[in-house]
Design an enzyme around this catalytic site. Structure first.
Site, PDB file in Angstrom:
ATOM      1  CE1 TYR A 130      -2.883  -3.352   0.721  1.00 31.58           C
ATOM      2  CE2 TYR A 130      -4.241  -1.624   0.123  1.00 31.58           C
ATOM      3  CZ  TYR A 130      -4.285  -3.043  -0.128  1.00 31.58           C
ATOM      4  OH  TYR A 130      -5.037  -3.768  -0.600  1.00 31.58           O
ATOM      5  CE  LYS A 183       3.296 -16.175  -5.976  1.00 30.86           C
ATOM      6  NZ  LYS A 183       2.288 -17.410  -6.926  1.00 30.86           N
ATOM      7  CG  ASP A 216      -1.015 -18.792  -5.913  1.00 28.87           C
ATOM      8  OD1 ASP A 216      -0.779 -18.750  -5.258  1.00 28.87           O
ATOM      9  OD2 ASP A 216      -0.411 -19.399  -7.763  1.00 28.87           O
ATOM     10  CG  ASP A 240      -8.215  -4.950   0.300  1.00 32.41           C
ATOM     11  OD1 ASP A 240      -9.058  -5.364   1.251  1.00 32.41           O
ATOM     12  OD2 ASP A 240      -7.288  -3.900  -0.440  1.00 32.41           O
ATOM     13  CG  ASP A 244     -13.854  -7.086  -0.831  1.00 28.45           C
ATOM     14  OD1 ASP A 244     -12.944  -6.902   0.079  1.00 28.45           O
ATOM     15  OD2 ASP A 244     -13.780  -6.614  -1.930  1.00 28.45           O
TER      16      ASP A 244
END
Ligand code: NAD
Length: 353
Positions: A130, A183, A216, A240, A244
């Site tokens: 961010y 990751k 993933d 984030d 969702d």
């Protein structure tokens, strides 16, 4: 206790007034002694004062016991040097709200896949990709030439350690399992540092099972088998995106509560954005902000048992309202407007006997 209320942009004012209708009822039913201090931010103050976050509002947030923050149309804001400050990012860094806590729980009996979901995501909130909050001075995104853009991600041991600790503590009160998303197969150094810290903290919680899943694969596994997961800990952007997905799986984006919490401050904020497409139409589902406000009361619960009881009651009242097709909003195929839904939730609030 003073609670700062910031309605924000788009559907913000509608869902905030719906949330206050529920909180007003809880305040009197549970004798919570909460007082609201309302202030404008976002596009309203940009027009009047040339900034989306006046300094006095940041100071009011610092002085309050908690904040209820409506969604913000940040995509429409001008650059920072023209007054476009993202209040949400500013609160997260200036008040050190390092944990974004986002539960996803099936509330209608059926989620997107028809599978039950009951998990909570602990998302690191102050660094990562961010760009607007990961640098001490300036932003972590820049353009050396007009055809080249660079973005920098920050990962620190301190921030990984504290979000991991909050997640593992939460697991002790739940199913004693934490899934660390990463990751590290690509970001060997930065996600490697994150995993090093998570593993270190996990040693303090021998009763909690730690599992590590690549982000993933995580997106797919969440769809395939959501009940495999209980507490998920993730860096900022992975958290984030996955929250969702989890929220949608649990029934819809408008349903998940969310708080941004630090050691001294807490901001309740809906998981979704300002939904400009339905703003001003009394069609928004206010559940996410109502549930976020309940989470704020729970966070404040250390200051009195009534706050925790009120939080439980609000959560149960939203559940009851959502279960009944007659008291659902348009996004869930129902007929109630935003304010009618809030009235239905408020009417279902009850003190445990
Ligand atoms: P969004 O979450 O606002 O909307 C996505 C879709 O979900 C839209 O169709 C919208 O109508 C629907 N939706 C969202 N909340 C709903 C609710 N409570 N009830 C019913 N339907 C709902 O995402 P977006 O359209 O990508 O972004 C709009 C604006 O919000 C942008 O300016 C973006 O920068 C901002 N944003 C703010 C936050 C925040 O303040 N925390 C978070 C995400 C996006």
């Amino acid at each position: 206790m003073k609670i700062l209320v910031l309605p924000g942009d788009g559907i913000g004012p509608e869902i905030t007034s719906a949330t206050l209708a529920v909180l007003d009822r809880a305040n009197s039913l549970f004798k919570l002694g909460l007082e609201w201090q309302r202030e404008e931010i976002g596009l309203a103050t940009l027009r009047k004062e040339g900034t989306t976050l006046p300094l006095r509002v940041l100071e009011a947030a610092r002085a309050s016991s908690g904040v209820i923050l409506g969604p913000l149309s940040t995509y429409e804001y001008p650059p920072r040097d023209q007054g476009g400050i993202n209040p949400s990012a500013e609160f997260r860094t200036k008040l050190d709200l390092y944990a974004n806590i986002r539960p996803a729980k099936s509330r209608l009996g059926v989620g997107l896949t028809g599978k039950p979901v009951d998990l909570v995501i602990y998302r690191e909130n102050t660094e990562g990709f961010y760009a607007d909050r990961n640098m001490h001075v300036g932003i972590g995104e820049f353009m050396p030439t007009e055809d080249m853009a660079l973005a920098v991600r920050r990962v620190t041991a301190k921030c990984c350690e504290r979000i991991a600790r909050r997640a593992l503590e939460a697991a002790m009160t739940r199913r004693r399992k934490v899934t660390a998303v990463h990751k590290a197969n690509v970001f060997r150094i930065s996600d490697g540092l994150y995993l090093r810290e998570v593993r270190k903290v996990a040693k303090d919680f021998p009763g909690v099972q730690l599992e590590e899943v690549i982000v993933d694969a995580m997106a797919a596994l969440l769809l395939r088998d959501p009940m495999r997961f209980d507490v998920i800990v993730a860096e900022n952007m992975y958290g984030d995106i996955l929250s969702d997905e989890a929220s949608e799986l649990s029934g819809g984006l408008g349903l998940g509560g969310s708080i941004n919490a630090g050691d001294d401050h807490c901001v309740a904020q809906a998981q979704h954005g300002s939904a400009p497409d339905i703003a001003g139409k009394d069609r928004a589902n206010p559940s996410s902000l109502i549930l976020s406000a309940a989470m704020l009361l729970e966070w404040l619960g250390g200051r009195g048992a009534a706050l925790a009881a009120a939080a439980k009651s609000i959560d149960a009242a939203v559940d009851a309202a959502l279960k009944d097709p007659a008291t659902r909003t348009a996004d869930l195929g129902g007929k109630l407007g935003t304010q009618e839904f809030a009235a239905a939730v408020a009417a279902k609030l009850a003190r445990a006997s």
